[in-house]
Design an enzyme around this catalytic site. Structure first.
Site, PDB file in Angstrom:
ATOM      1  N   GLU A  34      13.355 -46.329  -6.353  1.00  0.00           N
ATOM      2  CA  GLU A  34      12.880 -46.927  -7.613  1.00  0.00           C
ATOM      3  C   GLU A  34      13.929 -46.592  -8.672  1.00  0.00           C
ATOM      4  O   GLU A  34      13.987 -45.474  -9.164  1.00  0.00           O
ATOM      5  CB  GLU A  34      11.513 -46.331  -7.992  1.00  0.00           C
ATOM      6  N   CYS A  43      12.047 -46.951 -17.721  1.00  0.00           N
ATOM      7  CA  CYS A  43      12.884 -47.777 -16.821  1.00  0.00           C
ATOM      8  C   CYS A  43      12.650 -49.263 -17.021  1.00  0.00           C
ATOM      9  O   CYS A  43      13.555 -50.065 -16.802  1.00  0.00           O
ATOM     10  CB  CYS A  43      12.623 -47.389 -15.376  1.00  0.00           C
TER      11      CYS A  43
HETATM   12  P1  NAD Z   1      18.359 -38.823 -11.972  1.00  0.00           P
HETATM   13  O1  NAD Z   1      18.826 -39.756 -10.914  1.00  0.00           O
HETATM   14  O2  NAD Z   1      19.359 -38.057 -12.724  1.00  0.00           O
HETATM   15  O3  NAD Z   1      17.353 -37.734 -11.354  1.00  0.00           O
HETATM   16  C1  NAD Z   1      16.234 -38.085 -10.588  1.00  0.00           C
HETATM   17  C2  NAD Z   1      15.954 -36.985  -9.580  1.00  0.00           C
HETATM   18  O4  NAD Z   1      17.063 -36.854  -8.717  1.00  0.00           O
HETATM   19  C3  NAD Z   1      15.697 -35.620 -10.197  1.00  0.00           C
HETATM   20  O5  NAD Z   1      14.607 -35.024  -9.542  1.00  0.00           O
HETATM   21  C4  NAD Z   1      16.978 -34.854  -9.925  1.00  0.00           C
HETATM   22  O6  NAD Z   1      16.767 -33.481  -9.716  1.00  0.00           O
HETATM   23  C5  NAD Z   1      17.490 -35.491  -8.650  1.00  0.00           C
HETATM   24  N1  NAD Z   1      18.944 -35.485  -8.561  1.00  0.00           N
HETATM   25  C6  NAD Z   1      19.835 -35.646  -9.588  1.00  0.00           C
HETATM   26  N2  NAD Z   1      21.098 -35.613  -9.115  1.00  0.00           N
HETATM   27  C7  NAD Z   1      21.003 -35.424  -7.771  1.00  0.00           C
HETATM   28  C8  NAD Z   1      21.954 -35.309  -6.717  1.00  0.00           C
HETATM   29  N3  NAD Z   1      23.252 -35.378  -6.945  1.00  0.00           N
HETATM   30  N4  NAD Z   1      21.507 -35.140  -5.458  1.00  0.00           N
HETATM   31  C9  NAD Z   1      20.188 -35.083  -5.212  1.00  0.00           C
HETATM   32  N5  NAD Z   1      19.238 -35.184  -6.173  1.00  0.00           N
HETATM   33  C10 NAD Z   1      19.641 -35.348  -7.430  1.00  0.00           C
HETATM   34  O7  NAD Z   1      17.447 -39.734 -12.902  1.00  0.00           O
HETATM   35  P2  NAD Z   1      16.764 -39.320 -14.234  1.00  0.00           P
HETATM   36  O8  NAD Z   1      17.817 -39.101 -15.266  1.00  0.00           O
HETATM   37  O9  NAD Z   1      15.764 -38.250 -13.989  1.00  0.00           O
HETATM   38  O10 NAD Z   1      15.938 -40.654 -14.584  1.00  0.00           O
HETATM   39  C11 NAD Z   1      16.501 -41.716 -15.272  1.00  0.00           C
HETATM   40  C12 NAD Z   1      16.780 -42.873 -14.371  1.00  0.00           C
HETATM   41  O11 NAD Z   1      15.676 -43.143 -13.544  1.00  0.00           O
HETATM   42  C13 NAD Z   1      17.035 -44.153 -15.142  1.00  0.00           C
HETATM   43  O12 NAD Z   1      18.066 -44.873 -14.524  1.00  0.00           O
HETATM   44  C14 NAD Z   1      15.738 -44.895 -15.022  1.00  0.00           C
HETATM   45  O13 NAD Z   1      15.824 -46.283 -15.183  1.00  0.00           O
HETATM   46  C15 NAD Z   1      15.325 -44.522 -13.640  1.00  0.00           C
HETATM   47  N6  NAD Z   1      13.892 -44.672 -13.477  1.00  0.00           N
HETATM   48  C16 NAD Z   1      13.420 -45.633 -12.657  1.00  0.00           C
HETATM   49  C17 NAD Z   1      12.064 -45.822 -12.534  1.00  0.00           C
HETATM   50  C18 NAD Z   1      11.475 -46.870 -11.636  1.00  0.00           C
HETATM   51  O14 NAD Z   1      10.285 -46.815 -11.422  1.00  0.00           O
HETATM   52  N7  NAD Z   1      12.235 -47.808 -11.128  1.00  0.00           N
HETATM   53  C19 NAD Z   1      11.192 -45.016 -13.259  1.00  0.00           C
HETATM   54  C20 NAD Z   1      11.712 -44.045 -14.086  1.00  0.00           C
HETATM   55  C21 NAD Z   1      13.066 -43.872 -14.190  1.00  0.00           C
END
Ligand code: NAD
Length: 507
Positions: free
Chosen positions: A248, A282
């Site tokens: 997502e 998002c």
């Molecule tokens: P992110 O990708 O930085 O982090 C999400 C999760 O991934 C966190 O739990 C984090 O600990 C983990 N993570 C981060 N880097 C990692 C790595 N290198 N390896 C493994 N795990 C890792 O995202 P964010 O900043 O928390 O959220 C923002 C993004 O999420 C935006 O792009 C937003 O659009 C998207 N989002 C999408 C939805 C949806 O339903 N489609 C909903 C909310 C947010």
């Protein structure tokens, strides 16, 4: 070093220190070898959950219902803590938390409990002539041990909604909240395990290092919500074990405003969608496309809507959230240099405040158009016609949502028919997200798979194709056995093949 912690065995045992960032020497291998597995700090936890799953403890419906009801009690009894944690993390107004975290989870939970017995039933399917005396159905099997990784922007909703479906489908689950929303993460880690069966459900707290190690383990399904760049990391880790994934993700959601609409209503609906949670949503409309004439009408209407929502100084409003952290604040603030600030633009680093802002005269290659904004900034770009808007949208990655405002149904339909996106909402923003009856998810760069309601249950269920035949009636099987006799082919064809339906010329 980050301070990630895990509960490696049944939850409730002492939390463990973060793993050292050492190579397990298994890079590029398909799965961890025995040595690497024994050194992985999460291997014990995953093995424990797998043993529970293999014992089939999570399979009976009564068990699933009991766990879901316990999750309901968590939401009820911890409501105040949830409100407090999200306010501490990002100044989220309680009203917004109620609406977007608590109500959404409750609705998903109630819908699941209301329908679980139906969803779990075997689904009998059409049969060909050869199988008329047999039973053919889809059995909904749980995948096994699943991993749910959440982001920080809706830290309760985006972990619990998938968790509800994963429990409903009979899986054992590891949930990994975002380390960025610290207070929500702590709340989940400290209180959720008190409500759920520790043998089957675990909360792991970890940052990037820890999550990387967690992902080395073999899960049977991974459900990830976050950015597209990390989505690739997760999918690559999953590929090593051929683990199916739901991703997502995010992106830039266009919002086309046609010349024929009530601009005051449009302004309110767009401003609400853009500035809810200070733009950290998002599915928020990321930018507006409209004609120059509409822009001139929309600007005063947006100014009015912002004043109506947040008063003369939004910094003093209790209805407006803050940016989650300093890094995000710097990133979003830098985007204010694109184009010209038509309204807003004020910032305060100390409280991570960025005013609801509208930008005009933005060029396509300005920084604000190069990345997902994920903050309270709304650029307006001008286009000459709906065709131009469609061409603009189609020249970019397919977004999570497209919004169109028009009092002319044909315009809305034109955009719906000639574009592609995860979801679509005509004459409003965000509202399609609230229906549990609609699948929610992206396409292409904005994601893979979908969930909500029945779709969440299906996501976490393996659809097992099942046929049960009798032992007798061997004469009926004889025509398919060697030595092959061509004269049996017509019979086999009519016994096994689907026929094309002919359309009746009279109807
Ligand atoms: P992110 O990708 O930085 O982090 C999400 C999760 O991934 C966190 O739990 C984090 O600990 C983990 N993570 C981060 N880097 C990692 C790595 N290198 N390896 C493994 N795990 C890792 O995202 P964010 O900043 O928390 O959220 C923002 C993004 O999420 C935006 O792009 C937003 O659009 C998207 N989002 C999408 C939805 C949806 O339903 N489609 C909903 C909310 C947010």
């Amino acid at each position: 070093m980050e301070t990630s912690s895990v509960s490696p065995q049944p939850l409730g045992s002492a939390a463990m220190k973060a793993p050292e960032e050492e190579s397990d020497g298994g890079g590029g291998k398909e799965s961890m070898d025995g040595d690497a597995a024994s050194r992985n700090p999460y291997a014990g936890l995953v093995n424990h959950l797998r043993t529970s799953w293999l014992s089939r403890k999570t399979w009976p419906m009564q068990y699933r219902v009991a766990q879901l009801e316990a999750l309901g009690r968590f939401l009820e009894e911890k409501e105040e803590e949830i409100l407090e944690a999200t306010t501490l993390d990002m100044g989220k107004p309680h009203f917004e938390t109620q609406l977007s975290e608590i109500f959404v989870c409750r609705s998903e939970l109630n819908h699941t409990l209301n329908n679980l017995s139906t969803w779990m039933k075997d689904e009998h399917v059409e049969k060909n002539w050869a199988m008329q005396l047999d039973s053919a159905f889809i059995r909904k099997d749980p995948y096994g041990v699943v991993l749910i990784i959440g982001p920080w922007n809706y830290p309760i909703n985006l972990l619990l909604v998938p968790l509800i479906g994963a429990i409903a489908a009979g899986n054992c689950v590891v949930v990994k909240p975002s380390e960025v929303s610290k207070n929500a993460e702590r709340l989940m880690a400290e209180t959720l395990p008190k409500y759920l069966d520790k043998d089957c459900f675990a909360v792991v707290t970890a940052g990037v290092e820890g999550t990387t190690r967690l992902l080395e383990n073999k899960f049977d399904y991974i459900f990830y919500t976050g950015s597209p760049s990390v989505g690739r990391v997760v999918m690559t880790a999953a590929a090593k074990h051929l683990t199916p994934v739901t991703l997502e993700l995010g992106g830039k959601n266009p919002c086309y405003v046609s010349d024929s609409c009530d601009v005051r209503n449009v302004a309110r609906r767009v401003a609400w969608g853009r500035f809810f949670n200070a733009g950290q949503t998002c599915v928020a409309p990321d930018y507006v496309l409209c004609s120059l004439e509409t822009r001139e009408q929309l600007l005063p209407a947006l100014r009015e809507a912002i004043a109506e929502f947040y008063g003369p100084n939004p910094q003093e409003s209790s209805s407006f959230a803050r940016i989650i952290g300093d890094g995000q604040f710097q990133r979003v603030r830098a985007l204010l240099s694109s184009g010209r600030v038509a309204m807003g633009g004020q910032t305060d680093a100390g409280t991570r405040y960025i005013a609801p802002t509208v930008l005009v005269d933005v060029q396509q290659d300005d920084p604000v158009m190069k990345e997902e904004i994920f903050g309270p900034i709304l650029p307006i770009l001008t286009v000459k016609s709906v065709d131009d808007a469609i061409a603009f949208i189609n020249a970019r990655e397919r977004p999570l949502a497209i919004y169109v405002f028009s009092s002319c149904k044909q315009v809305v339909n034109q955009v719906l028919e000639r574009t592609s996106s995860g979801g679509f909402c005509g004459n409003d923003t965000l509202m399609h997200f609230t229906l549990t009856s609609l699948p929610f998810g992206g396409i292409g760069q904005s994601g893979l798979g979908h969930y909500h309601g029945r779709f969440t249950f299906d996501t976490f269920s393996h659809l097992r194709a099942t046929v049960l035949r009798g032992n007798g009636r061997e004469a009926l099987n004889k025509p398919r056995y060697p030595p092959y006799e061509p004269r049996h082919l017509p019979l086999l064809r009519s016994a096994t093949q689907q026929r094309r339906h002919r359309s009746c010329a009279l109807l």
